[in-house]
Every structure is written in C-alpha cells, then in structure tokens.
Design a protein around this motif. Structure first.
Motif, PDB file in Angstrom:
ATOM      1  N   ALA A 133       9.343 -48.638   3.521  1.00 50.43           N
ATOM      2  CA  ALA A 133       9.620 -49.055   2.149  1.00 50.43           C
ATOM      3  C   ALA A 133      11.020 -48.659   1.686  1.00 50.43           C
ATOM      4  CB  ALA A 133       8.579 -48.448   1.207  1.00 50.43           C
ATOM      5  N   ARG A 134      11.572 -47.572   2.228  1.00 52.03           N
ATOM      6  CA  ARG A 134      12.780 -46.993   1.645  1.00 52.03           C
ATOM      7  C   ARG A 134      14.033 -47.100   2.507  1.00 52.03           C
ATOM      8  NH1 ARG A 134      11.522 -43.404  -2.533  1.00 52.03           N
ATOM      9  NH2 ARG A 134       9.289 -43.200  -2.917  1.00 52.03           N
ATOM     10  N   LEU A 135      13.881 -47.295   3.813  1.00 57.16           N
ATOM     11  CA  LEU A 135      15.034 -47.208   4.706  1.00 57.16           C
ATOM     12  C   LEU A 135      15.393 -48.570   5.288  1.00 57.16           C
ATOM     13  CD1 LEU A 135      14.094 -43.969   6.712  1.00 57.16           C
ATOM     14  CD2 LEU A 135      15.391 -44.159   4.571  1.00 57.16           C
ATOM     15  N   PRO A 136      16.639 -48.744   5.734  1.00 57.47           N
ATOM     16  CA  PRO A 136      16.996 -49.966   6.459  1.00 57.47           C
ATOM     17  C   PRO A 136      16.139 -50.095   7.721  1.00 57.47           C
ATOM     18  CG  PRO A 136      18.955 -48.691   5.879  1.00 57.47           C
ATOM     19  CD  PRO A 136      17.780 -47.821   5.579  1.00 57.47           C
ATOM     20  N   VAL A 137      15.944 -51.325   8.162  1.00 53.47           N
ATOM     21  CA  VAL A 137      15.057 -51.568   9.302  1.00 53.47           C
ATOM     22  C   VAL A 137      15.448 -50.759  10.538  1.00 53.47           C
ATOM     23  CG1 VAL A 137      14.272 -53.324  10.949  1.00 53.47           C
ATOM     24  CG2 VAL A 137      14.292 -53.825   8.497  1.00 53.47           C
ATOM     25  N   PRO A 138      16.732 -50.708  10.943  1.00 55.82           N
ATOM     26  CA  PRO A 138      17.066 -49.933  12.148  1.00 55.82           C
ATOM     27  C   PRO A 138      16.692 -48.454  12.026  1.00 55.82           C
ATOM     28  CG  PRO A 138      18.870 -51.393  11.571  1.00 55.82           C
ATOM     29  CD  PRO A 138      17.918 -51.423  10.424  1.00 55.82           C
ATOM     30  N   ALA A 139      16.935 -47.875  10.840  1.00 59.78           N
ATOM     31  CA  ALA A 139      16.612 -46.460  10.642  1.00 59.78           C
ATOM     32  C   ALA A 139      15.105 -46.238  10.644  1.00 59.78           C
ATOM     33  CB  ALA A 139      17.222 -45.963   9.333  1.00 59.78           C
ATOM     34  N   ALA A 140      14.387 -47.142   9.971  1.00 61.32           N
ATOM     35  CA  ALA A 140      12.929 -47.009   9.933  1.00 61.32           C
ATOM     36  C   ALA A 140      12.336 -47.191  11.323  1.00 61.32           C
ATOM     37  CB  ALA A 140      12.340 -48.029   8.965  1.00 61.32           C
ATOM     38  N   ARG A 141      12.862 -48.167  12.062  1.00 58.81           N
ATOM     39  CA  ARG A 141      12.331 -48.416  13.405  1.00 58.81           C
ATOM     40  C   ARG A 141      12.557 -47.213  14.317  1.00 58.81           C
ATOM     41  NH1 ARG A 141      10.230 -52.376  16.296  1.00 58.81           N
ATOM     42  NH2 ARG A 141      10.363 -52.151  18.552  1.00 58.81           N
ATOM     43  N   LYS A 142      13.701 -46.564  14.190  1.00 56.30           N
ATOM     44  CA  LYS A 142      13.976 -45.392  15.017  1.00 56.30           C
ATOM     45  C   LYS A 142      12.949 -44.291  14.758  1.00 56.30           C
ATOM     46  CE  LYS A 142      17.640 -42.162  16.303  1.00 56.30           C
ATOM     47  NZ  LYS A 142      19.048 -41.748  16.070  1.00 56.30           N
ATOM     48  N   ILE A 143      12.578 -44.116  13.493  1.00 51.65           N
ATOM     49  CA  ILE A 143      11.572 -43.104  13.146  1.00 51.65           C
ATOM     50  C   ILE A 143      10.227 -43.462  13.768  1.00 51.65           C
ATOM     51  CG2 ILE A 143      10.219 -42.173  11.226  1.00 51.65           C
ATOM     52  CD1 ILE A 143      12.751 -42.234   9.542  1.00 51.65           C
ATOM     53  N   TRP A 144       9.853 -44.742  13.694  1.00 50.24           N
ATOM     54  CA  TRP A 144       8.570 -45.169  14.265  1.00 50.24           C
ATOM     55  C   TRP A 144       8.578 -45.060  15.791  1.00 50.24           C
ATOM     56  CZ3 TRP A 144       3.902 -46.806  12.173  1.00 50.24           C
ATOM     57  CH2 TRP A 144       3.851 -46.888  10.775  1.00 50.24           C
ATOM     58  N   GLU A 145       9.712 -45.338  16.418  1.00 47.29           N
ATOM     59  CA  GLU A 145       9.793 -45.195  17.876  1.00 47.29           C
ATOM     60  C   GLU A 145       9.649 -43.729  18.288  1.00 47.29           C
ATOM     61  OE1 GLU A 145      13.524 -47.037  18.663  1.00 47.29           O
ATOM     62  OE2 GLU A 145      12.642 -49.036  18.996  1.00 47.29           O
ATOM     63  N   THR A 146      10.228 -42.846  17.478  1.00 49.96           N
ATOM     64  CA  THR A 146      10.051 -41.416  17.739  1.00 49.96           C
ATOM     65  C   THR A 146       8.584 -41.029  17.606  1.00 49.96           C
ATOM     66  OG1 THR A 146      12.278 -40.955  16.907  1.00 49.96           O
ATOM     67  CG2 THR A 146      10.754 -39.097  17.026  1.00 49.96           C
ATOM     68  N   GLU A 147       7.911 -41.657  16.649  1.00 46.99           N
ATOM     69  CA  GLU A 147       6.486 -41.379  16.458  1.00 46.99           C
ATOM     70  C   GLU A 147       5.667 -41.823  17.665  1.00 46.99           C
ATOM     71  OE1 GLU A 147       3.650 -39.736  13.637  1.00 46.99           O
ATOM     72  OE2 GLU A 147       5.793 -39.609  14.043  1.00 46.99           O
ATOM     73  N   LEU A 148       6.048 -42.940  18.259  1.00 41.75           N
ATOM     74  CA  LEU A 148       5.366 -43.387  19.474  1.00 41.75           C
ATOM     75  C   LEU A 148       5.539 -42.355  20.584  1.00 41.75           C
ATOM     76  CD1 LEU A 148       3.749 -45.684  20.797  1.00 41.75           C
ATOM     77  CD2 LEU A 148       5.932 -46.686  21.512  1.00 41.75           C
ATOM     78  N   VAL A 172       1.953 -48.701  17.372  1.00 44.42           N
ATOM     79  CA  VAL A 172       2.383 -49.854  18.164  1.00 44.42           C
ATOM     80  C   VAL A 172       2.328 -51.128  17.325  1.00 44.42           C
ATOM     81  CG1 VAL A 172       1.745 -51.342  20.107  1.00 44.42           C
ATOM     82  CG2 VAL A 172       1.816 -48.860  20.407  1.00 44.42           C
ATOM     83  N   ALA A 173       1.248 -51.298  16.562  1.00 46.59           N
ATOM     84  CA  ALA A 173       1.120 -52.494  15.721  1.00 46.59           C
ATOM     85  C   ALA A 173       2.261 -52.576  14.711  1.00 46.59           C
ATOM     86  CB  ALA A 173      -0.228 -52.481  15.002  1.00 46.59           C
ATOM     87  N   SER A 174       2.667 -51.443  14.165  1.00 45.95           N
ATOM     88  CA  SER A 174       3.778 -51.442  13.213  1.00 45.95           C
ATOM     89  C   SER A 174       5.096 -51.758  13.907  1.00 45.95           C
ATOM     90  CB  SER A 174       3.865 -50.086  12.505  1.00 45.95           C
ATOM     91  OG  SER A 174       2.731 -49.868  11.692  1.00 45.95           O
ATOM     92  N   LEU A 175       5.304 -51.193  15.096  1.00 48.92           N
ATOM     93  CA  LEU A 175       6.534 -51.479  15.838  1.00 48.92           C
ATOM     94  C   LEU A 175       6.622 -52.947  16.251  1.00 48.92           C
ATOM     95  CD1 LEU A 175       6.790 -48.284  18.069  1.00 48.92           C
ATOM     96  CD2 LEU A 175       8.451 -49.029  16.353  1.00 48.92           C
ATOM     97  N   GLU A 176       5.481 -53.592  16.408  1.00 45.67           N
ATOM     98  CA  GLU A 176       5.462 -55.010  16.766  1.00 45.67           C
ATOM     99  C   GLU A 176       5.616 -55.915  15.545  1.00 45.67           C
ATOM    100  OE1 GLU A 176       2.556 -55.126  20.700  1.00 45.67           O
ATOM    101  OE2 GLU A 176       1.641 -55.099  18.705  1.00 45.67           O
ATOM    102  N   SER A 177       5.504 -55.353  14.350  1.00 49.08           N
ATOM    103  CA  SER A 177       5.456 -56.164  13.135  1.00 49.08           C
ATOM    104  C   SER A 177       6.839 -56.672  12.731  1.00 49.08           C
ATOM    105  CB  SER A 177       4.863 -55.341  11.988  1.00 49.08           C
ATOM    106  OG  SER A 177       5.783 -54.334  11.590  1.00 49.08           O
ATOM    107  N   PRO A 178       6.889 -57.777  11.971  1.00 51.14           N
ATOM    108  CA  PRO A 178       8.172 -58.286  11.465  1.00 51.14           C
ATOM    109  C   PRO A 178       8.886 -57.285  10.565  1.00 51.14           C
ATOM    110  CG  PRO A 178       6.435 -59.939  11.248  1.00 51.14           C
ATOM    111  CD  PRO A 178       5.761 -58.658  11.637  1.00 51.14           C
ATOM    112  N   GLU A 179       8.135 -56.418   9.882  1.00 53.84           N
ATOM    113  CA  GLU A 179       8.755 -55.434   8.990  1.00 53.84           C
ATOM    114  C   GLU A 179       9.743 -54.542   9.723  1.00 53.84           C
ATOM    115  OE1 GLU A 179       5.762 -54.190   5.462  1.00 53.84           O
ATOM    116  OE2 GLU A 179       5.094 -53.659   7.484  1.00 53.84           O
ATOM    117  N   LEU A 180       9.476 -54.298  11.003  1.00 53.47           N
ATOM    118  CA  LEU A 180      10.361 -53.452  11.804  1.00 53.47           C
ATOM    119  C   LEU A 180      11.103 -54.259  12.863  1.00 53.47           C
ATOM    120  CD1 LEU A 180       8.106 -50.281  12.244  1.00 53.47           C
ATOM    121  CD2 LEU A 180      10.112 -50.536  10.777  1.00 53.47           C
TER     122      LEU A 180
END
Length: 363
Positions: A133-148, A172-180
């Motif tokens: 909700a708060r970060l640019p997509v590349p920054a948010a995606r990096k956080i989610w990849e770290t979570e994986l 994984v579902a979030s990393l696959e989503s258009p949001e990220l």
C-alpha cells in the motif's frame, strides 16, 4: 510450541529458581498492566509502542498486544497518506519503508522461538500488506522476495511446519500478483517441493503443495496429451520410489491416491491426463496393483498398503467389470476385505459396504 520430533523436557526447579520466577511474573504483570492501562486511554503513541515491544518479547502469543502495536504504527510511526488514499511523498515512502523493515526484523527472533505462533505470522502478513500500500512496486517486491527467503529458512528449520507452508503459499501468490508486477512461480515452487520431499518423505505439506501445483504446471507448459501422460507416469514412478523407502507413511499414500484417482475417475474429472484410453487406464492400474502386491511381501502389516491395493482393484473392476478379465483381482478382493476387517475392525461397516457393492456389480 515444540517443533516436530523435538521432545519437551521438564526439569525440576530449585527454590532459588522458583523465587526468581515469582519476580519475573510480578514484573510481567506490572508491564502488562502498564500496557493495557495506557491503551485504555486511547493514546497510541511511541510510549505505548515501546511497551508493546517489551511485552511481546516476553510473550509473543499475546494477540491483543499485536493489535495495539498495529494501532501505534498507524497513529505514530507510519505516514497517514496511505490511509487517506493519497499519494505519499518520497520522504514518507523512505520513512515507511524503514519502519516496515524494522517491524519485520523485530518479529524474526520471535518466530525462531515460536515458529507456530499464529499472531506473529499474522502480524508479518499485515506489515507486508502495508508495504504494497505504501511503497513503490520494486521496493515492495524486494521485501516480499525477502519474505519468501524467510519461509525457506523456517522450513529448513522445521520442514513440516504447516504454518510456514501456508504462509509461503500466501507469499508466492502475492509475488505472482499484478500488484507486485509478478509472474508465475509454479515451476520454482514445484522444484521446491521436490527438494523438501527429498529431505523428508513424511512431509505432508510438501506433498499437498505439489498436488496443487500440478494442474498449473501442465497448463502453463501447454502440455499436450503425450506430455500429460508422461508427466503422470513420472509422478507415479516418483511416489512409488518414495513408497519403497517408506511404505508405512500416510502422506505418501495420499499423494498416490490422488494420482490413482486421475486414472480411475471418469475422464471429465481428470486434470493431469484427461484423454487416456480405457486400455491405457487399465494398464496403469494393473501396474499399480502389481507394485503394491510386491510391497506386501515385505510389509504385510501396513494397513495403508492394503487400502491402496483395494482402491486399485475396485477401480479396475469399475473399468473392466463384467468382462471376466479380472477374476484374479476379484478373488483378491475377498482376501483383502478379510485382512482389513482384522486390521481395522472399527471400520467394519465400510468393508461390509464395499463387499456388498462388489457383490451387486459381479452378480
């Protein structure tokens, strides 16, 4: 909570230890009273936030305190723009990113202590949603990849932790989503299940995840009939090899049952190889019957083997019933039911129903 195969150890306490524990309990109750009293005033500030930090270090399973921490973050630490659906500025994004990273880091040692605590996993999920909700997509995606990566680490520590497996599927579902800006990770996750099963054949969660990935993989590969049949044969060989090592393992037989159902059920219920001919299906079933009978020679007291054999014989009877070509299997059915009645008398009604149904079909 204890991890799989890690026994709990209870030790007797000395009087000195008991007195120290009494003091710890007093301190904990004082901290709890402080936290809840300040929260009751409706002041979700940095002071309350710091109190939640201390209290959660002592008791990560206090779910009310996790909710208070969320309120403190929204009221005092995170920018307000995202809540009001306005575009946050660069400074706010940088600050929010730092706060969210700090919160994720805060929970890691707690997860290491209590890897099956729902409230820690739920809080991390909330923090990750704030990143979207708060970060640019590349920054948010990096956080989610770290979570994986964290889920891989957690499953390396306790590879049958179903909390971590369920959480991994969410990540994984979030990393696959258009949001990220995502793409399919099905192939990678399928390979991950193979690696985890290789470490522990009894990993029910890995087999379950594998079963959910199979239809997606075949669809994404645009597999034709030949490729689908080859995939089914390969998976049967894979689980058969596992069964040769652990025939008493229920999780292996569940996956085997899923594959057999792909052969035995009506074609419109198949998702792996829907266009197998009846002759091909019968060949598969006869092969499984032969392999399972071989297992019985060495593991005559494992009930799962008898149940799997029964399912395959019944499936073959449905496919070829009344043709007179499966007399040997029909004779085997009576002996199987007698053995299962002796091994599992609590399900006598089930065995009677199967016998009655078979008698009607063959009558």
């Amino acid at each position: 909570m204890a991890s799989h195969d890690v026994p709990r150890v209870t030790q007797k306490r000395t009087e000195e230890q008991r007195l120290r524990d009494v003091e710890k309990i007093k301190a904990y109750r004082h901290l709890q009273d402080q936290t809840l009293s300040r929260a009751a005033s409706g002041t979700y500030d940095l002071e309350l936030f710091q109190l939640t930090t201390k209290l959660l270090h002592l008791n990560p399973e206090f779910y009310t305190v996790w909710n208070l921490r969320r309120r403190c973050l929204l009221s005092s630490l995170l920018s307000r723009e995202a809540d009001e659906q306005q575009q946050p500025g660069a400074g706010d994004r940088e600050s929010d990113g730092s706060v969210l990273q700090s919160e994720l880091a805060f929970t890691v040692p707690l997860l290491m202590r209590l890897p099956k605590c729902y409230w820690i996993w739920n809080f991390r999920q909330w923090v990750l949603s704030q990143a979207i909700a708060r970060l640019p997509v590349p920054a948010a995606r990096k956080i989610w990849e770290t979570e994986l990566g964290l889920t891989s680490k957690m499953l390396g520590k306790d590879h049958r932790n179903f909390h971590a497996w369920g959480y991994r599927r969410l990540v994984v579902a979030s990393l696959e989503s258009p949001e990220l800006g995502g793409a399919s990770l099905a192939e990678d996750e399928f390979a991950f299940t193979t690696a985890m099963i290789g470490r522990d054949l009894s990993n029910f969660s890995a087999w379950h995840s594998r079963s959910r990935l199979v239809p997606r993989i075949l669809e994404e590969r645009s597999a034709d009939d030949a490729a689908r049949a080859a995939f089914l044969a390969a998976e049967l060989n894979y689980v058969r090899e596992a069964l040769n090592l652990g025939p008493e393992d229920q999780s292996l037989w569940y996956y085997h049952r899923l594959l057999v159902a792909q052969i035995a059920n009506p074609p419109n219920q198949h998702v792996i190889a829907p266009r197998l001919s009846d002759q091909e299906r019968a060949t598969y079933l006869r092969r499984e019957i032969e392999e399972i009978r071989d297992l019985l020679e060495d593991y005559a007291e494992v009930q799962w083997i008898y149940e799997a054999l029964l399912e395959c014989i019944l499936a073959l009877e449905r496919l070829e019933g009344g043709t007179g070509r499966i007399q040997d299997e029909s004779l085997g059915l009576q002996a199987l039911l007698a053995k299962l009645r002796a091994m599992d008398p609590m399900r006598a009604g089930r065995w009677d129903a199967i016998e009655g149904h078979a008698a009607l079909q063959n009558g």
